[in-house]
Design a protein around this motif. Structure first.
Motif, short mmCIF file in Angstrom:
data_model
loop_
_atom_site.label_atom_id
_atom_site.label_comp_id
_atom_site.label_asym_id
_atom_site.label_seq_id
_atom_site.Cartn_x
_atom_site.Cartn_y
_atom_site.Cartn_z
N GLY A 250 0.82 -1.22 0.00
CA GLY A 250 0.00 0.00 0.00
C GLY A 250 0.85 1.26 0.00
O GLY A 250 0.69 2.14 -0.86
N PRO A 251 1.78 1.40 0.94
CA PRO A 251 2.67 2.56 0.93
C PRO A 251 3.59 2.63 -0.30
O PRO A 251 3.93 3.72 -0.75
CB PRO A 251 3.48 2.39 2.22
N VAL A 252 4.00 1.47 -0.82
CA VAL A 252 4.78 1.49 -2.06
C VAL A 252 3.95 2.10 -3.18
O VAL A 252 4.44 2.91 -3.99
CB VAL A 252 5.22 0.06 -2.45
N ALA A 253 2.66 1.74 -3.23
CA ALA A 253 1.77 2.34 -4.21
C ALA A 253 1.67 3.84 -4.00
O ALA A 253 1.64 4.62 -4.96
CB ALA A 253 0.38 1.70 -4.12
N ALA A 254 1.63 4.26 -2.75
CA ALA A 254 1.50 5.69 -2.45
C ALA A 254 2.72 6.48 -2.92
O ALA A 254 2.58 7.50 -3.60
CB ALA A 254 1.28 5.89 -0.95
N ILE A 255 3.92 6.02 -2.58
CA ILE A 255 5.12 6.77 -2.95
C ILE A 255 5.34 6.76 -4.45
O ILE A 255 5.71 7.78 -5.04
CB ILE A 255 6.36 6.24 -2.19
N SER A 256 5.08 5.63 -5.10
CA SER A 256 5.26 5.58 -6.55
C SER A 256 4.16 6.39 -7.25
O SER A 256 4.42 7.03 -8.28
CB SER A 256 5.25 4.13 -7.05
N GLY A 257 2.97 6.40 -6.69
CA GLY A 257 1.87 7.17 -7.27
C GLY A 257 2.11 8.67 -7.21
O GLY A 257 1.93 9.38 -8.20
N THR B 52 8.83 -5.83 5.94
CA THR B 52 7.77 -5.17 5.18
C THR B 52 6.86 -4.34 6.09
O THR B 52 6.27 -3.36 5.63
CB THR B 52 6.94 -6.19 4.39
N LEU B 53 6.76 -4.71 7.36
CA LEU B 53 6.03 -3.87 8.31
C LEU B 53 6.78 -2.54 8.50
O LEU B 53 6.16 -1.47 8.56
CB LEU B 53 5.87 -4.58 9.65
N GLY B 54 8.10 -2.62 8.58
CA GLY B 54 8.90 -1.40 8.64
C GLY B 54 8.77 -0.59 7.36
O GLY B 54 8.68 0.65 7.39
N GLY B 55 8.76 -1.29 6.22
CA GLY B 55 8.58 -0.62 4.94
C GLY B 55 7.24 0.07 4.85
O GLY B 55 7.11 1.14 4.21
N LEU B 56 6.23 -0.51 5.46
CA LEU B 56 4.90 0.10 5.47
C LEU B 56 4.96 1.51 6.06
O LEU B 56 4.40 2.45 5.50
CB LEU B 56 3.95 -0.79 6.28
N SER B 57 5.65 1.66 7.18
CA SER B 57 5.78 2.98 7.80
C SER B 57 6.74 3.88 7.03
O SER B 57 6.48 5.07 6.84
CB SER B 57 6.26 2.82 9.25
N PHE C 40 7.77 3.90 3.72
CA PHE C 40 7.32 4.40 2.43
C PHE C 40 6.14 5.36 2.58
O PHE C 40 6.02 6.32 1.82
CB PHE C 40 6.97 3.24 1.50
N ARG C 41 5.27 5.08 3.55
CA ARG C 41 4.15 5.99 3.79
C ARG C 41 4.67 7.35 4.26
O ARG C 41 4.20 8.40 3.81
CB ARG C 41 3.20 5.40 4.84
N THR D 249 -1.97 9.33 0.99
CA THR D 249 -2.61 8.32 1.84
C THR D 249 -3.23 7.18 1.03
O THR D 249 -3.87 6.29 1.60
CB THR D 249 -3.71 8.97 2.69
N LEU D 250 -3.05 7.19 -0.29
CA LEU D 250 -3.67 6.13 -1.10
C LEU D 250 -3.02 4.79 -0.77
O LEU D 250 -1.88 4.72 -0.32
CB LEU D 250 -3.56 6.44 -2.58
N GLY D 251 -3.76 3.73 -1.01
CA GLY D 251 -3.23 2.39 -0.76
C GLY D 251 -3.43 1.91 0.65
O GLY D 251 -2.86 0.88 1.03
N ASN D 252 -4.23 2.61 1.44
CA ASN D 252 -4.44 2.19 2.83
C ASN D 252 -5.12 0.82 2.88
O ASN D 252 -6.18 0.61 2.29
CB ASN D 252 -5.30 3.22 3.57
#
Length: 328
Positions: free
Chosen positions: A84-91, A137-142, A144-145, A251-254
């Motif tokens: 989800g956060p990867v989608a946000a940063i790339s978006g 990936t839990l760390g990546g969640l925070s 990248f968001r 905040t997209l990809g939540n």
């Protein structure tokens, strides 16, 4: 199309028994979709109409993009909570490039490359850093968001080019472009999983990484590839969404990661690795989309929709347990 499985031990079931379980699992998933559809068709006359069915497919397309990549990660024995956060940063970065005047094709390619890089970052920590996929990936969640929020200052990016919006909101012979994109990606993912050495590596690594390593499979590189693909698929899902909305929000990809895992699990992917189905994942996405669409038509409140989704996931896990036999 069938679920593909890699044996975990030398005492794996005979091919005939595996094939019968595979067919039963896929047939059960399709039957579940038909039952849910029949129930909603009986409860609301507007459900079983062509515009609404196309709407379900379109609404399911973004989750399908994420879930296809997630399926490959799960098959290889991992999990990716950061999609989800990867989608946000790339978006947001892709949108920023378009607004800055970068040609749309180059901006799209740039956004996908950002997703690849995010997947490469988490994949490297997991494979060569020796860290647990859940924690990384839990760390990546925070992480990248936070990067998406810091870059945008918490505000959406508007002013996307009309050509980009026209493409993402267009259709081909009455079929929305997002649905066509997902169909193409699904075919490519099926070919990758079932017709290439890398697909065999995914199955072998997820089924038994130690045996795969002894057999000469590049275990670390295989897992690394799975996370890179997952990151790229997340960025494609983000591009579809920002094209439809006309803006990119940080905040997209939540909770996209939960929907993707749910779709893969409903479709027959084993969360312990070594087994999964591209076709099953697509059906899982459609089941979730159908459920939400039907409950919305019935004016059911959102928290009851979450309840129904959770129950379906639990039932899917019970079915998977029953059709997989004893483990170990």
């Amino acid at each position: 199309m069938m679920t593909t499985a890699a044996p975990k031990t030398d005492t794996a079931p005979k091919p005939a028994s595996v094939l019968s379980r595979i067919r039963f699992r896929d047939a059960g998933t399709i039957l579940g979709l038909m039952i849910i559809g029949a129930i909603f068709a009986a409860l609301t006359p507007s459900f079983l109409t062509v515009p609404n069915l196309i709407n379900i497919l379109q609404q399911s397309s973004i989750n399908a993009c994420i879930a296809l990549g997630m399926t490959l990660v799960i098959i290889s024995g991992g999990i990716d909570l950061s999609v989800g956060p990867v989608a946000a940063i790339s978006g947001v970065l892709g949108a920023a490039m378009m607004v800055a005047g970068v040609p749309v094709p180059l901006a799209i390619l740039g956004a996908i490359c950002i997703g690849l890089c995010c997947g490469a970052f988490t994949g490297a920590l997991i494979t060569w850093g020796g860290l647990q996929p859940f924690i990384v990936t839990l760390g990546g969640l925070s992480l990248f968001r936070a990067l998406a929020l810091i870059y945008t200052g918490g505000t959406p990016i508007f002013g996307l080019p009309a050509a980009f919006r026209a493409f993402t909101n267009g259709n081909l012979a009455g079929i929305p472009h997002p649905v066509v994109i997902v169909a193409v990606l699904a075919v490519l993912a099926w070919i990758l999983l079932n017709k290439t050495p890398l697909g065999e590596y995914f199955l072998a690594v997820g089924g038994n990484p130690d045996a795969a390593r002894v057999a000469g499979v590049p275990v670390a590189a295989t897992k690394f590839a799975a996370y890179m693909i997952s990151g790229a698929m997340a960025s494609i899902g983000a591009l579809i969404l920002i094209g439809r909305l006309g803006a990119a929000e940080p905040t997209l990809g939540n909770l996209w990661e939960l929907d993707a895992i749910a779709a893969a699990a409903i479709g027959g992917a084993s969360l312990s690795g070594g087994r999964g189905s591209i076709f099953g994942t697509l059906i899982g996405c459609i089941i979730l989309g159908t459920l939400r669409n039907g409950l919305t038509l019935l004016n059911v409140q959102a928290f009851y929709q979450l309840l129904a989704t959770g129950l379906i996931i639990i039932v899917a896990m019970l079915i998977d347990r029953a059709t997989s036999g004893k483990q170990g």
